[in-house]
Scaffold this motif. Structure first.
Motif, mmCIF file in Angstrom:
data_model
loop_
_atom_site.group_PDB
_atom_site.id
_atom_site.type_symbol
_atom_site.label_atom_id
_atom_site.label_comp_id
_atom_site.label_asym_id
_atom_site.label_seq_id
_atom_site.Cartn_x
_atom_site.Cartn_y
_atom_site.Cartn_z
ATOM 1 N N ALA A 136 56.556 -64.059 109.380
ATOM 2 C CA ALA A 136 55.598 -65.089 108.957
ATOM 3 C C ALA A 136 55.384 -64.963 107.443
ATOM 4 O O ALA A 136 55.429 -63.873 106.878
ATOM 5 C CB ALA A 136 54.285 -64.918 109.705
ATOM 6 N N GLN A 137 55.158 -66.099 106.795
ATOM 7 C CA GLN A 137 54.984 -66.137 105.346
ATOM 8 C C GLN A 137 53.555 -66.578 105.013
ATOM 9 O O GLN A 137 53.078 -67.585 105.529
ATOM 10 C CB GLN A 137 55.978 -67.129 104.721
ATOM 11 N N THR A 138 52.892 -65.808 104.136
ATOM 12 C CA THR A 138 51.541 -66.145 103.696
ATOM 13 C C THR A 138 51.600 -66.656 102.265
ATOM 14 O O THR A 138 52.129 -65.975 101.376
ATOM 15 C CB THR A 138 50.613 -64.913 103.760
ATOM 16 N N LEU A 139 51.075 -67.847 102.044
ATOM 17 C CA LEU A 139 50.980 -68.402 100.689
ATOM 18 C C LEU A 139 49.513 -68.678 100.379
ATOM 19 O O LEU A 139 48.810 -69.316 101.168
ATOM 20 C CB LEU A 139 51.775 -69.704 100.574
ATOM 21 N N GLN A 140 49.082 -68.192 99.240
ATOM 22 C CA GLN A 140 47.735 -68.467 98.767
ATOM 23 C C GLN A 140 47.658 -69.924 98.319
ATOM 24 O O GLN A 140 48.679 -70.564 98.076
ATOM 25 C CB GLN A 140 47.377 -67.534 97.593
ATOM 26 N N ALA A 141 46.455 -70.467 98.181
ATOM 27 C CA ALA A 141 46.286 -71.854 97.729
ATOM 28 C C ALA A 141 46.977 -72.049 96.384
ATOM 29 O O ALA A 141 46.756 -71.277 95.452
ATOM 30 C CB ALA A 141 44.805 -72.199 97.623
ATOM 31 N N GLY A 142 47.858 -73.028 96.293
ATOM 32 C CA GLY A 142 48.567 -73.319 95.047
ATOM 33 C C GLY A 142 49.771 -72.418 94.772
ATOM 34 O O GLY A 142 50.496 -72.653 93.809
ATOM 35 N N GLU A 143 50.006 -71.411 95.579
ATOM 36 C CA GLU A 143 51.121 -70.480 95.338
ATOM 37 C C GLU A 143 52.460 -71.141 95.645
ATOM 38 O O GLU A 143 52.592 -71.906 96.589
ATOM 39 C CB GLU A 143 50.969 -69.226 96.201
ATOM 40 N N THR A 144 53.452 -70.829 94.813
ATOM 41 C CA THR A 144 54.822 -71.279 95.051
ATOM 42 C C THR A 144 55.706 -70.058 95.259
ATOM 43 O O THR A 144 55.408 -68.966 94.753
ATOM 44 C CB THR A 144 55.376 -72.104 93.870
ATOM 45 N N ARG A 145 56.804 -70.269 96.007
ATOM 46 C CA ARG A 145 57.702 -69.146 96.275
ATOM 47 C C ARG A 145 59.107 -69.667 96.555
ATOM 48 O O ARG A 145 59.280 -70.682 97.230
ATOM 49 C CB ARG A 145 57.200 -68.361 97.484
ATOM 50 N N ASP A 146 60.090 -68.947 96.005
ATOM 51 C CA ASP A 146 61.492 -69.172 96.380
ATOM 52 C C ASP A 146 61.801 -68.215 97.508
ATOM 53 O O ASP A 146 61.586 -67.008 97.381
ATOM 54 C CB ASP A 146 62.428 -68.903 95.195
#
Length: 194
Positions: A136-146
């Motif tokens: 599972a992937q957690t992204l904070q508000a506004g976070e981007t990730r490759d």
């Protein structure tokens, strides 16, 4: 004298058994080939080293198109797409593709990716060695990730399969997102004096 005859007979039997075992050992290879062809329907026209060398040489000449697709589920406020839509690959080699994800929501969200491969019969010949879909992937508000996916197309991919489509759909993981919210609420509680 009967003892000498007994020893000679024993020696003759041992030599006979040794010759029989020697002949059996050499006949096992042709017997194995016959068994493979007749019982299992497998033809062994080349030796194992020759067959592998031929397969690798043929695989290097061949190129397979891998198409990439990605969408977020409508309940997940993320932007999610592949960074490149197609790639030409040689079977047997390791490749990497990247997907872009951005959390457009107002709080941290946990997402899980569900992969899909088409045509379905190619799935046995497509191996992911590393993938964001494994956890599972957690992204904070506004976070981007490759997010990378590393894969190998098996050289034994059927010759009539020239294009493979790897598709992902990202879903909101409600249970893990709720746990994440509870952990935040607990850490933000003021400490009371004893």
């Amino acid at each position: 004298m009967s003892e000498a005859k007994s020893n000679a007979a024993g020696l003759g039997k041992m030599v006979g058994v040794s010759v029989a075992v020697f002949l059996l050992t050499f006949s096992l290879v042709p017997l194995y080939r016959i068994a493979c062809e007749k019982v299992f329907g497998v033809r062994l026209e080349q030796g194992p080293g020759e067959a592998k060398a031929t397969a690798v040489a043929d695989a290097k000449k061949r190129l397979v198109t891998v198409q990439f697709d990605g969408t977020p589920n409508s309940k997940l406020p993320w932007a999610f797409h592949p960074e490149q839509t197609t790639m030409q690959v040689e079977p047997g080699k390791l490749y990497e593709a990247k997907y872009f994800a951005r959390n457009d929501g107002k709080r941290a969200i946990v997402g899980s990716a569900a992969p899909s491969l088409a045509p379905a019969r190619a799935s046995g010949y497509f191996t992911k060695t590393e993938c964001f879909c494994f956890t599972a992937q957690t992204l904070q508000a506004g976070e981007t990730r490759d997010m990378p996916v590393r894969f190998i197309v098996d050289p034994d991919l059927p010759d009539d399969v020239n294009t493979i489509t790897l598709s992902y759909t990202f879903y909101k993981n409600d249970a893990l997102t709720a746990q994440l919210g509870q952990a935040r609420a607990t850490s933000n509680m003021p400490l009371s004096a004893p």
